[in-house]
Design a protein around this motif. Structure first.
Motif, PDB file in Angstrom:
ATOM      1  N   LEU A 188       0.829  -1.203   0.000  1.00 36.46           N
ATOM      2  CA  LEU A 188       0.000   0.000   0.000  1.00 36.46           C
ATOM      3  C   LEU A 188       0.866   1.256   0.000  1.00 36.46           C
ATOM      4  N   VAL A 189       1.945   1.238   0.771  1.00 34.72           N
ATOM      5  CA  VAL A 189       2.839   2.403   0.824  1.00 34.72           C
ATOM      6  C   VAL A 189       3.502   2.612  -0.536  1.00 34.72           C
ATOM      7  N   ASP A 190       3.933   1.531  -1.172  1.00 34.51           N
ATOM      8  CA  ASP A 190       4.518   1.652  -2.515  1.00 34.51           C
ATOM      9  C   ASP A 190       3.506   2.259  -3.490  1.00 34.51           C
ATOM     10  N   HIS A 191       2.260   1.824  -3.385  1.00 35.57           N
ATOM     11  CA  HIS A 191       1.199   2.375  -4.229  1.00 35.57           C
ATOM     12  C   HIS A 191       1.001   3.862  -3.953  1.00 35.57           C
ATOM     13  N   ASP A 192       0.974   4.235  -2.671  1.00 31.08           N
ATOM     14  CA  ASP A 192       0.766   5.631  -2.293  1.00 31.08           C
ATOM     15  C   ASP A 192       1.871   6.508  -2.861  1.00 31.08           C
ATOM     16  N   LEU A 193       3.109   6.039  -2.756  1.00 33.23           N
ATOM     17  CA  LEU A 193       4.243   6.788  -3.299  1.00 33.23           C
ATOM     18  C   LEU A 193       4.115   6.943  -4.820  1.00 33.23           C
ATOM     19  N   ALA A 194       3.713   5.859  -5.492  1.00 30.09           N
ATOM     20  CA  ALA A 194       3.586   5.898  -6.955  1.00 30.09           C
ATOM     21  C   ALA A 194       2.481   6.847  -7.389  1.00 30.09           C
ATOM     22  N   PHE A 195       1.372   6.848  -6.667  1.00 31.34           N
ATOM     23  CA  PHE A 195       0.232   7.708  -7.008  1.00 31.34           C
ATOM     24  C   PHE A 195       0.624   9.178  -6.915  1.00 31.34           C
ATOM     25  N   HIS A 196       1.235   9.550  -5.806  1.00 32.99           N
ATOM     26  CA  HIS A 196       1.598  10.954  -5.612  1.00 32.99           C
ATOM     27  C   HIS A 196       2.723  11.384  -6.551  1.00 32.99           C
ATOM     28  N   GLN A 197       3.661  10.468  -6.822  1.00 32.12           N
ATOM     29  CA  GLN A 197       4.742  10.832  -7.731  1.00 32.12           C
ATOM     30  C   GLN A 197       4.231  11.008  -9.148  1.00 32.12           C
ATOM     31  N   ALA A 198       3.244  10.198  -9.529  1.00 36.87           N
ATOM     32  CA  ALA A 198       2.658  10.341 -10.864  1.00 36.87           C
ATOM     33  C   ALA A 198       1.974  11.702 -11.014  1.00 36.87           C
ATOM     34  N   ILE A 199       1.303  12.147  -9.977  1.00 43.49           N
ATOM     35  CA  ILE A 199       0.668  13.470 -10.017  1.00 43.49           C
ATOM     36  C   ILE A 199       1.740  14.550 -10.155  1.00 43.49           C
ATOM     37  N   ALA A 200       2.818  14.429  -9.374  1.00 44.81           N
ATOM     38  CA  ALA A 200       3.902  15.412  -9.447  1.00 44.81           C
ATOM     39  C   ALA A 200       4.507  15.453 -10.847  1.00 44.81           C
ATOM     40  N   ASP A 201       4.661  14.282 -11.465  1.00 46.46           N
ATOM     41  CA  ASP A 201       5.216  14.232 -12.819  1.00 46.46           C
ATOM     42  C   ASP A 201       4.293  14.909 -13.830  1.00 46.46           C
ATOM     43  N   ILE A 202       2.988  14.714 -13.646  1.00 45.72           N
ATOM     44  CA  ILE A 202       2.013  15.315 -14.563  1.00 45.72           C
ATOM     45  C   ILE A 202       1.992  16.841 -14.439  1.00 45.72           C
ATOM     46  N   SER A 203       2.429  17.353 -13.300  1.00 42.97           N
ATOM     47  CA  SER A 203       2.384  18.804 -13.076  1.00 42.97           C
ATOM     48  C   SER A 203       3.152  19.579 -14.136  1.00 42.97           C
ATOM     49  N   GLY A 204       4.147  18.925 -14.745  1.00 47.19           N
ATOM     50  CA  GLY A 204       4.925  19.598 -15.768  1.00 47.19           C
ATOM     51  C   GLY A 204       6.097  20.394 -15.233  1.00 47.19           C
ATOM     52  N   ASN A 205       6.211  20.472 -13.902  1.00 45.39           N
ATOM     53  CA  ASN A 205       7.325  21.184 -13.279  1.00 45.39           C
ATOM     54  C   ASN A 205       8.338  20.140 -12.808  1.00 45.39           C
ATOM     55  N   GLU A 206       9.372  19.935 -13.587  1.00 45.72           N
ATOM     56  CA  GLU A 206      10.318  18.865 -13.294  1.00 45.72           C
ATOM     57  C   GLU A 206      11.037  19.088 -11.979  1.00 45.72           C
ATOM     58  N   TYR A 207      11.366  20.319 -11.658  1.00 44.97           N
ATOM     59  CA  TYR A 207      12.064  20.593 -10.408  1.00 44.97           C
ATOM     60  C   TYR A 207      11.181  20.227  -9.215  1.00 44.97           C
ATOM     61  N   LEU A 208       9.908  20.612  -9.288  1.00 44.94           N
ATOM     62  CA  LEU A 208       8.971  20.284  -8.215  1.00 44.94           C
ATOM     63  C   LEU A 208       8.810  18.772  -8.090  1.00 44.94           C
ATOM     64  N   SER A 209       8.719  18.092  -9.219  1.00 43.49           N
ATOM     65  CA  SER A 209       8.565  16.641  -9.217  1.00 43.49           C
ATOM     66  C   SER A 209       9.757  15.950  -8.569  1.00 43.49           C
ATOM     67  N   ARG A 210      10.967  16.377  -8.941  1.00 42.55           N
ATOM     68  CA  ARG A 210      12.170  15.754  -8.387  1.00 42.55           C
ATOM     69  C   ARG A 210      12.321  16.088  -6.893  1.00 42.55           C
ATOM     70  N   LEU A 211      11.915  17.274  -6.504  1.00 43.73           N
ATOM     71  CA  LEU A 211      12.001  17.668  -5.100  1.00 43.73           C
ATOM     72  C   LEU A 211      11.094  16.783  -4.248  1.00 43.73           C
ATOM     73  N   LEU A 212       9.868  16.579  -4.717  1.00 42.34           N
ATOM     74  CA  LEU A 212       8.940  15.717  -3.973  1.00 42.34           C
ATOM     75  C   LEU A 212       9.441  14.274  -3.946  1.00 42.34           C
TER      76      LEU A 212
END
Length: 227
Positions: free
Chosen positions: A136-160
């Motif tokens: 479940l934790v792996d899933h939670d991490l993947a879900f939130h990281q996918a949203i960060a990636d979709i944001s289009g802000n690579e710096y923000l995505s890598r920071l998160l």
């Protein structure tokens, strides 16, 4: 201290004091619960938690044993709970996530294509509510990281992404000790996804803030109960 946490603490003391050594079998559930002054249900929850972090080995039809780890590795596993609740920097990580993740969700909601939203839904569909806490934790991490990636802000995505590793133990511990944490996590993610699908960036952002804040609030309360 929560009853389950008290049970975990008492079993841990039996191991660190040498009353239980690596490879030893725990007394039968009824005997152990009476000796420790605990209900059998809270003892079962404690055993389940200590099994997840590799302190106990539950052998179906045989009994429950202290894992046969060498003393150094066993003590490292035992330090899991102690370190988590003495390291307050994890609270600061969650505080930063509470600021950044809603912003990432806002950007992602505005920028996402239908295909990207569908991919988020696919991640959510893969989670098994009755599966392991680690899964479940792996899933939670993947879900939130996918949203960060979709944001289009690579710096923000890598920071998160760089911050996520510091919160894994807290997420695992919450899943172990907080009743209904798994179901609550999945339901909150489904609400975030629904808001994103309807292109309501403000709602998606607010739901993300509440989701992260809920974990942060639980961890703060858990730490305070142990201080």
């Amino acid at each position: 201290m929560a009853v389950t946490d008290e049970a975990i603490s008492k079993i841990r003391e039996m191991i660190t004091s040498g009353e239980l050594a690596p490879g030893d079998r725990l007394p039968p559930e009824k005997e152990l619960s009476e000796r420790l002054g605990l209900s059998r249900s809270s003892l079962r929850e404690a055993v389940k938690a200590l099994e997840v972090i590799r302190i106990l080995d539950v052998r179906r039809g045989d009994g429950t044993y202290v894992t046969s780890l060498e003393p150094r590795l066993l003590l490292e596993a035992l330090s899991f709970v102690v370190d988590l609740h003495s390291d307050r920097s994890v609270l600061e990580i969650f505080a930063v996530r509470r600021i950044l993740e809603p912003a990432a969700t806002d950007l992602a909601t505005r920028a996402a294509t239908d295909e990207e939203v569908d991919r988020l839904a696919a991640i959510l569909d893969l989670v098994d509510p009755g599966g392991s806490i680690e899964g479940l934790v792996d899933h939670d991490l993947a879900f939130h990281q996918a949203i960060a990636d979709i944001s289009g802000n690579e710096y923000l995505s890598r920071l998160l992404e760089s911050m996520s590793g510091g919160t894994v133990r807290a997420r695992v511990w919450r899943g172990i000790t907080q009743h209904g944490a798994s179901e609550r996590t999945i339901a909150e993610q489904a609400s975030i996804l629904a808001a994103m699908r309807s292109r309501d960036a403000q709602l998606a952002s607010a739901l993300t803030c509440a989701h992260v804040a809920g974990i942060e609030q639980w961890l703060r309360s858990d730490m305070e109960s142990r201080s």
